[in-house]
Design a protein around this motif. Structure first.
Motif, PDB file in Angstrom:
ATOM      1  N   ARG A 127       0.847  -1.215   0.000  1.00 20.89           N
ATOM      2  CA  ARG A 127       0.000   0.000   0.000  1.00 20.89           C
ATOM      3  C   ARG A 127       0.870   1.248   0.000  1.00 20.89           C
ATOM      4  NH1 ARG A 127      -5.475  -2.104   2.969  1.00 20.89           N
ATOM      5  NH2 ARG A 127      -5.790  -3.562   1.310  1.00 20.89           N
ATOM      6  N   HIS A 128       1.995   1.172   0.691  1.00 19.66           N
ATOM      7  CA  HIS A 128       2.931   2.299   0.645  1.00 19.66           C
ATOM      8  C   HIS A 128       3.421   2.496  -0.800  1.00 19.66           C
ATOM      9  CE1 HIS A 128       6.163   5.091   1.453  1.00 19.66           C
ATOM     10  NE2 HIS A 128       6.982   4.278   0.798  1.00 19.66           N
ATOM     11  N   SER A 129       3.776   1.410  -1.445  1.00 22.23           N
ATOM     12  CA  SER A 129       4.236   1.488  -2.843  1.00 22.23           C
ATOM     13  C   SER A 129       3.184   2.175  -3.705  1.00 22.23           C
ATOM     14  CB  SER A 129       4.511   0.089  -3.407  1.00 22.23           C
ATOM     15  OG  SER A 129       5.493  -0.578  -2.676  1.00 22.23           O
ATOM     16  N   LEU A 130       1.928   1.801  -3.488  1.00 30.02           N
ATOM     17  CA  LEU A 130       0.832   2.371  -4.294  1.00 30.02           C
ATOM     18  C   LEU A 130       0.545   3.820  -3.920  1.00 30.02           C
ATOM     19  CD1 LEU A 130      -1.436  -0.780  -4.413  1.00 30.02           C
ATOM     20  CD2 LEU A 130      -0.204   0.267  -6.336  1.00 30.02           C
ATOM     21  N   PRO A 134       0.592   5.366  -7.627  1.00 28.09           N
ATOM     22  CA  PRO A 134      -0.697   4.698  -7.819  1.00 28.09           C
ATOM     23  C   PRO A 134      -0.702   3.902  -9.130  1.00 28.09           C
ATOM     24  CG  PRO A 134      -1.011   6.968  -7.133  1.00 28.09           C
ATOM     25  CD  PRO A 134       0.458   6.799  -7.424  1.00 28.09           C
ATOM     26  N   GLY A 135      -1.231   2.707  -9.062  1.00 21.20           N
ATOM     27  CA  GLY A 135      -1.301   1.863 -10.252  1.00 21.20           C
ATOM     28  C   GLY A 135      -0.040   1.092 -10.553  1.00 21.20           C
ATOM     29  N   HIS A 136       0.948   1.124  -9.655  1.00 23.83           N
ATOM     30  CA  HIS A 136       2.187   0.370  -9.880  1.00 23.83           C
ATOM     31  C   HIS A 136       1.819  -1.112 -10.027  1.00 23.83           C
ATOM     32  CE1 HIS A 136       6.065  -1.584  -8.625  1.00 23.83           C
ATOM     33  NE2 HIS A 136       6.507  -0.683  -9.483  1.00 23.83           N
ATOM     34  N   PRO A 137       2.017  -1.695 -11.222  1.00 21.56           N
ATOM     35  CA  PRO A 137       1.494  -3.030 -11.515  1.00 21.56           C
ATOM     36  C   PRO A 137       1.972  -4.131 -10.579  1.00 21.56           C
ATOM     37  CG  PRO A 137       2.402  -2.016 -13.505  1.00 21.56           C
ATOM     38  CD  PRO A 137       2.712  -1.122 -12.359  1.00 21.56           C
ATOM     39  N   GLN A 138       3.259  -4.204 -10.313  1.00 25.18           N
ATOM     40  CA  GLN A 138       3.772  -5.290  -9.472  1.00 25.18           C
ATOM     41  C   GLN A 138       3.242  -5.169  -8.049  1.00 25.18           C
ATOM     42  OE1 GLN A 138       5.699  -7.820 -10.959  1.00 25.18           O
ATOM     43  NE2 GLN A 138       4.967  -8.805  -9.108  1.00 25.18           N
ATOM     44  N   SER A 139       3.116  -3.929  -7.566  1.00 24.50           N
ATOM     45  CA  SER A 139       2.559  -3.727  -6.223  1.00 24.50           C
ATOM     46  C   SER A 139       1.117  -4.210  -6.169  1.00 24.50           C
ATOM     47  CB  SER A 139       2.615  -2.248  -5.836  1.00 24.50           C
ATOM     48  OG  SER A 139       3.932  -1.779  -5.852  1.00 24.50           O
ATOM     49  N   MET A 140       0.353  -3.903  -7.212  1.00 28.40           N
ATOM     50  CA  MET A 140      -1.044  -4.331  -7.253  1.00 28.40           C
ATOM     51  C   MET A 140      -1.147  -5.856  -7.324  1.00 28.40           C
ATOM     52  SD  MET A 140      -2.713  -1.424  -9.710  1.00 28.40           S
ATOM     53  CE  MET A 140      -4.427  -1.812  -9.332  1.00 28.40           C
ATOM     54  N   ILE A 159      -8.561  -5.625  -6.561  1.00 33.85           N
ATOM     55  CA  ILE A 159      -7.210  -5.128  -6.890  1.00 33.85           C
ATOM     56  C   ILE A 159      -6.782  -5.650  -8.255  1.00 33.85           C
ATOM     57  CG2 ILE A 159      -4.760  -5.331  -6.257  1.00 33.85           C
ATOM     58  CD1 ILE A 159      -6.154  -3.365  -4.488  1.00 33.85           C
ATOM     59  N   TRP A 160      -6.956  -6.955  -8.484  1.00 32.63           N
ATOM     60  CA  TRP A 160      -6.509  -7.542  -9.755  1.00 32.63           C
ATOM     61  C   TRP A 160      -7.328  -7.023 -10.933  1.00 32.63           C
ATOM     62  CZ3 TRP A 160      -6.351 -12.919  -7.069  1.00 32.63           C
ATOM     63  CH2 TRP A 160      -5.107 -13.078  -6.427  1.00 32.63           C
ATOM     64  N   GLU A 161      -8.628  -6.851 -10.749  1.00 32.46           N
ATOM     65  CA  GLU A 161      -9.449  -6.318 -11.848  1.00 32.46           C
ATOM     66  C   GLU A 161      -9.038  -4.888 -12.182  1.00 32.46           C
ATOM     67  OE1 GLU A 161     -13.480  -7.031 -10.499  1.00 32.46           O
ATOM     68  OE2 GLU A 161     -13.575  -8.934 -11.620  1.00 32.46           O
ATOM     69  N   LYS A 162      -8.744  -4.110 -11.139  1.00 34.32           N
ATOM     70  CA  LYS A 162      -8.282  -2.733 -11.373  1.00 34.32           C
ATOM     71  C   LYS A 162      -6.928  -2.744 -12.095  1.00 34.32           C
ATOM     72  CE  LYS A 162      -7.597   1.688  -9.108  1.00 34.32           C
ATOM     73  NZ  LYS A 162      -7.623   2.438  -7.857  1.00 34.32           N
ATOM     74  N   LEU A 163      -6.066  -3.673 -11.704  1.00 32.31           N
ATOM     75  CA  LEU A 163      -4.756  -3.814 -12.368  1.00 32.31           C
ATOM     76  C   LEU A 163      -4.948  -4.050 -13.863  1.00 32.31           C
ATOM     77  CD1 LEU A 163      -1.691  -4.355 -12.646  1.00 32.31           C
ATOM     78  CD2 LEU A 163      -2.107  -6.640 -11.746  1.00 32.31           C
ATOM     79  N   LEU A 164      -5.839  -4.972 -14.226  1.00 35.57           N
ATOM     80  CA  LEU A 164      -6.068  -5.279 -15.640  1.00 35.57           C
ATOM     81  C   LEU A 164      -6.754  -4.124 -16.370  1.00 35.57           C
ATOM     82  CD1 LEU A 164      -7.129  -9.033 -15.422  1.00 35.57           C
ATOM     83  CD2 LEU A 164      -4.901  -8.084 -16.056  1.00 35.57           C
TER      84      LEU A 164
END
Length: 195
Positions: A127-130, A134-140, A159-164
């Protein structure tokens, strides 16, 4: 005549220096077959001698250069690759103390924590990474994995749906879709048990 003697003397000194250099070098560094034999005698999963030498050099650089973020990240990555997540997390923390706005390093720290069974701390780190990016793929992706491991399937799916949605061409998109499907199946199973 004197020039010729000086030239011959200079050439002799130069040849002596070159021969001395290569002889000294062969005395300091063992031949490749000895290095290979030494590495074969190491326990399974033990880092090779070259890796250990690199670690020694990087550690010396980190000690000599208190503000060197990159060497700390490299040490973290090296220990992470060795499966030494406790030591990797130490170096990642030191790097983040110097420069906290590095989502990749923060995510690697989170994953080290996750592998050490410290899932709640890993989630905080992702969550800190994000918050930094925001939207950092590996963090998500990793946040979803951590939530999944705590059986927080709905949150993992979100989270995964938002990533995609944000990254439709994400390299691991197929894997993410499989994880979403697995989370949905587990969620359906849990809901079926609670009826």
């Amino acid at each position: 005549m004197n020039r010729q003697i000086i030239s011959i003397g200079t050439a002799g000194i130069l040849v002596g220096f070159i021969l001395g250099f290569f002889t000294a070098r062969s005395l300091v560094q063992p031949p490749p077959e000895e290095i290979a034999a030494a590495e074969e005698s190491l326990p399974e999963n033990h880092p090779g001698l070259e890796t250990m030498e690199n670690v020694r050099e990087m550690t010396a650089a980190a000690e000599a250069e208190a503000g060197n973020v990159q060497v700390r990240v490299e040490l973290g990555n090296t220990f992470y690759d060795m499966g030494r997540y406790d030591v990797a997390s130490r170096w990642y923390r030191e790097a983040l103390d110097l420069d906290p706005d590095q989502p990749r390093v923060s995510t690697d720290l989170g994953t080290s924590l996750l592998f050490m069974g410290r899932t709640s701390e890993a989630i905080d780190q992702y969550r800190h990474s994000l918050s930094v990016q925001p939207g950092h793929p590996q963090s998500m992706q990793n946040l979803g994995v951590a939530l999944f491991s705590l059986e927080q399937y709905r949150e993992a799916i979100k989270i995964w749906e938002k990533l995609l949605e944000i990254n439709p061409g994400y390299d691991d998109a197929a894997k993410i879709r499989e994880q979403i499907e697995s989370a949905r199946e587990r969620l359906d199973s849990l809901e079926g048990e609670n009826r």
